[in-house]
Design a protein around this motif. Structure first.
Motif, PDB file in Angstrom:
ATOM      1  N   UNK A   1      41.866  41.427  49.076  1.00 34.02           N
ATOM      2  CA  UNK A   1      41.171  40.215  48.490  1.00 34.02           C
ATOM      3  C   UNK A   1      42.971  39.229  48.016  1.00 34.02           C
ATOM      4  N   UNK A   2      42.963  37.794  48.770  1.00 34.94           N
ATOM      5  CA  UNK A   2      44.055  37.040  48.757  1.00 34.94           C
ATOM      6  C   UNK A   2      42.878  36.753  46.436  1.00 34.94           C
ATOM      7  N   UNK A   3      44.318  35.762  45.692  1.00 38.61           N
ATOM      8  CA  UNK A   3      44.223  35.493  44.465  1.00 38.61           C
ATOM      9  C   UNK A   3      44.979  34.779  44.268  1.00 38.61           C
ATOM     10  N   UNK A   4      44.998  34.032  43.356  1.00 40.09           N
ATOM     11  CA  UNK A   4      46.447  32.828  42.709  1.00 40.09           C
ATOM     12  C   UNK A   4      46.661  34.070  40.908  1.00 40.09           C
ATOM     13  N   UNK A   5      48.053  34.311  41.002  1.00 42.30           N
ATOM     14  CA  UNK A   5      48.395  35.094  39.624  1.00 42.30           C
ATOM     15  C   UNK A   5      49.487  34.180  39.026  1.00 42.30           C
ATOM     16  N   UNK A   6      49.305  34.598  38.373  1.00 43.93           N
ATOM     17  CA  UNK A   6      50.509  34.152  37.567  1.00 43.93           C
ATOM     18  C   UNK A   6      50.947  35.887  37.603  1.00 43.93           C
ATOM     19  N   UNK A   7      52.485  34.826  37.548  1.00 46.23           N
ATOM     20  CA  UNK A   7      53.283  36.565  37.533  1.00 46.23           C
ATOM     21  C   UNK A   7      54.592  35.742  36.283  1.00 46.23           C
ATOM     22  N   UNK A   8      55.183  34.210  36.785  1.00 46.61           N
ATOM     23  CA  UNK A   8      55.889  34.421  35.177  1.00 46.61           C
ATOM     24  C   UNK A   8      54.941  32.676  34.022  1.00 46.61           C
ATOM     25  N   UNK A   9      54.726  33.203  32.920  1.00 44.62           N
ATOM     26  CA  UNK A   9      54.790  31.970  32.911  1.00 44.62           C
ATOM     27  C   UNK A   9      55.227  30.366  32.966  1.00 44.62           C
ATOM     28  N   UNK A  10      54.474  29.201  32.994  1.00 42.67           N
ATOM     29  CA  UNK A  10      55.499  28.290  33.229  1.00 42.67           C
ATOM     30  C   UNK A  10      55.906  27.901  35.170  1.00 42.67           C
ATOM     31  N   UNK A  11      55.696  28.498  35.289  1.00 40.41           N
ATOM     32  CA  UNK A  11      56.289  28.824  36.974  1.00 40.41           C
ATOM     33  C   UNK A  11      54.878  28.719  38.024  1.00 40.41           C
ATOM     34  N   UNK A  12      55.342  28.535  39.093  1.00 43.88           N
ATOM     35  CA  UNK A  12      53.922  28.484  40.042  1.00 43.88           C
ATOM     36  C   UNK A  12      52.978  29.121  39.722  1.00 43.88           C
ATOM     37  N   UNK A  13      51.376  29.766  40.160  1.00 42.40           N
ATOM     38  CA  UNK A  13      51.048  30.404  40.840  1.00 42.40           C
ATOM     39  C   UNK A  13      51.601  31.033  41.821  1.00 42.40           C
ATOM     40  N   UNK A  14      51.324  31.881  42.523  1.00 43.95           N
ATOM     41  CA  UNK A  14      51.807  32.988  43.452  1.00 43.95           C
ATOM     42  C   UNK A  14      50.261  33.936  44.438  1.00 43.95           C
ATOM     43  N   UNK A  15      50.196  33.105  45.917  1.00 41.33           N
ATOM     44  CA  UNK A  15      49.328  33.418  46.232  1.00 41.33           C
ATOM     45  C   UNK A  15      49.333  34.636  46.674  1.00 41.33           C
ATOM     46  N   UNK A  16      48.752  35.989  46.948  1.00 39.53           N
ATOM     47  CA  UNK A  16      49.094  38.029  46.897  1.00 39.53           C
ATOM     48  C   UNK A  16      47.759  38.376  47.126  1.00 39.53           C
ATOM     49  N   UNK A  17      47.721  38.981  47.814  1.00 37.99           N
ATOM     50  CA  UNK A  17      46.956  40.260  47.851  1.00 37.99           C
ATOM     51  C   UNK A  17      46.518  41.576  46.870  1.00 37.99           C
ATOM     52  N   UNK A  18      45.464  41.664  46.018  1.00 37.92           N
ATOM     53  CA  UNK A  18      45.060  42.243  45.190  1.00 37.92           C
ATOM     54  C   UNK A  18      43.817  43.072  45.843  1.00 37.92           C
ATOM     55  N   UNK A  19      43.523  44.008  45.103  1.00 32.25           N
ATOM     56  CA  UNK A  19      42.738  45.430  45.515  1.00 32.25           C
ATOM     57  C   UNK A  19      41.518  45.190  44.027  1.00 32.25           C
ATOM     58  N   UNK A  20      40.201  45.026  44.243  1.00 33.44           N
ATOM     59  CA  UNK A  20      39.202  45.073  43.525  1.00 33.44           C
ATOM     60  C   UNK A  20      37.967  45.921  43.100  1.00 33.44           C
ATOM     61  N   UNK A  21      37.864  46.656  42.072  1.00 36.58           N
ATOM     62  CA  UNK A  21      37.116  47.353  41.961  1.00 36.58           C
ATOM     63  C   UNK A  21      35.922  47.751  42.371  1.00 36.58           C
ATOM     64  N   UNK A  22      34.885  48.360  42.265  1.00 42.50           N
ATOM     65  CA  UNK A  22      33.350  48.792  42.927  1.00 42.50           C
ATOM     66  C   UNK A  22      32.699  48.603  41.660  1.00 42.50           C
ATOM     67  N   UNK A  23      31.541  47.872  41.897  1.00 42.79           N
ATOM     68  CA  UNK A  23      30.890  47.527  40.115  1.00 42.79           C
ATOM     69  C   UNK A  23      30.736  48.574  39.520  1.00 42.79           C
ATOM     70  N   UNK A  24      30.913  48.924  38.470  1.00 42.68           N
ATOM     71  CA  UNK A  24      30.345  49.035  37.088  1.00 42.68           C
ATOM     72  C   UNK A  24      28.749  49.321  36.831  1.00 42.68           C
TER      73      UNK A  24
END
Length: 361
Positions: A1-24
């Motif tokens: 899925x697409x997400x907006x990520x803080x890669x480095x404090x003070x820098x613009x957010x990065x849009x990238x693909x990440x994975x999400x787990x199954x519900x516990x």
């Protein structure tokens, strides 16, 4: 899925693909429909409040439940839900005494040693404020969301999750405003505008909105302010004290700045209460002088409006559906996930009420 990520404090957010787990067992997987941009997110993005990175911010959201864990009893697949960052365990001293917003139990997060909720390859992506809503899906504890009326538009529902819960909660829960009392709201962003609107609903006798931006003062009038003041005027405190013949019953700080907190204290009448909602700089100190204390003045914090969100959020939805709560005016614009950095730049400039990200469904 697409997400907006803080890669480095003070820098613009990065849009990238990440994975999400199954519900516990007690977790809920939600397809995100809308998420508001909140100044609290900006504090983490800019590094004013520390948080491990990489991380996905975002906490003011609404969506549709896709899957639930084996022990979930509060929502089911297909439910429309609003999320709330003040997830609660339900049995700590704060929860059982009705102060659920103060719960800090680790039970609403995955324990150390468990697989993380969010990953990118072999890397853990930190979840922020139990939610991480700047993403196409959220995996959260069941006590971080509540089902709402499916007729409620989800973009409006999203801003209830933080701005409205905080601003309206301050009026209804923390201040326990009595009809006829006077209120001053300092800072007319999303939280402040919600407080103004809630003060009108609660029957405040006079509602004074203080903000340096003329357009925000005009929005406050639409939402119920009877008077407006430039918060940066040299005589702002004097204006408010004069127009209320001695000060207000309730002063609500809704921006998170030392000067606005000091203003809230200055404009109290005898016996009045200043309520601080904004995320202040970590070295900020707000106080009452000896004469203030002798005059019965009070100072309080009210994290997330001291909400009880399983009860409060459906009521706020009902207020909107009945035409009492004006969420349409609070929302300044609707944007895509790819426009998130532009949205935060507008927030830094102080020119926007609330920007809401709309996710493709």
């Amino acid at each position: 899925m697409k997400a907006a990520i803080i890669e480095e404090v003070g820098k613009p957010l990065v849009i990238d693909d990440i994975s999400i787990a199954k519900p516990g067992p007690h977790e809920v997987l939600i397809r995100t429909s809308a998420c508001g941009l909140c100044h609290s997110d900006l504090h983490f993005i800019d590094g004013a409040y520390p948080h491990p990175v990489p991380a996905v911010p975002g906490h003011e959201a609404a969506g549709v439940v896709e899957q639930v864990g084996s022990e979930v009893r509060t929502v089911k697949p297909g439910d429309h839900v609003v999320t709330c960052l003040s997830a609660f365990c339900g049995h700590c001293q704060f929860c059982v005494t009705g102060r659920m917003a103060l719960c800090v139990s680790g039970e609403t997060r995955r324990a150390k040693g468990e697989a993380p909720r969010l990953t990118r390859g072999d890397q853990t992506v930190n979840q922020m404020l139990n939610l991480s809503a700047f993403a196409e899906q959220m995996l959260i504890h069941e006590h971080a969301c509540v089902a709402i009326d499916k007729d409620m538009p989800l973009d409006r529902a999203a801003v209830i999750g933080c701005a409205v819960t905080t601003g309206a909660g301050a009026i209804f829960n923390a201040c326990k405003l009595v009809p006829g009392e006077t209120v001053a709201v300092i800072g007319c962003g999303g939280v402040g505008l919600a407080a103004v609107n809630a003060a009108k609903i609660a029957g405040a006798g006079r509602i004074i909105a203080a903000d340096p931006m003329p357009e925000k003062r005009e929005l406050a009038k639409v939402l119920g302010a009877t008077d407006v003041v430039d918060a940066l005027a040299d005589d702002a405190a004097g204006q408010i004290v004069d127009m209320t013949s001695g000060g207000v019953d309730h002063a609500i700080e809704a921006v998170g700045r030392q000067a606005s907190a000091d203003l809230a204290v200055k404009i109290l009448k005898r016996g009045g209460t200043a309520t601080i909602l904004g995320m202040m700089p970590l070295d900020c100190k707000v106080g009452l002088g000896a004469m203030d204390l002798l005059g019965g003045k009070k100072l309080q914090g009210a994290i997330m409006g001291m909400n009880r969100f399983p009860v409060d959020l459906p009521r706020l939805v009902d207020f909107y559906m009945r035409g009492m709560l004006d969420l349409d005016t609070i929302i300044a614009e609707r944007i895509s996930l790819g426009e998130i950095n532009d949205g935060f730049e507008k927030m830094r400039g102080g020119h926007s009420a609330r920007s809401v990200i709309m996710f493709e469904q």
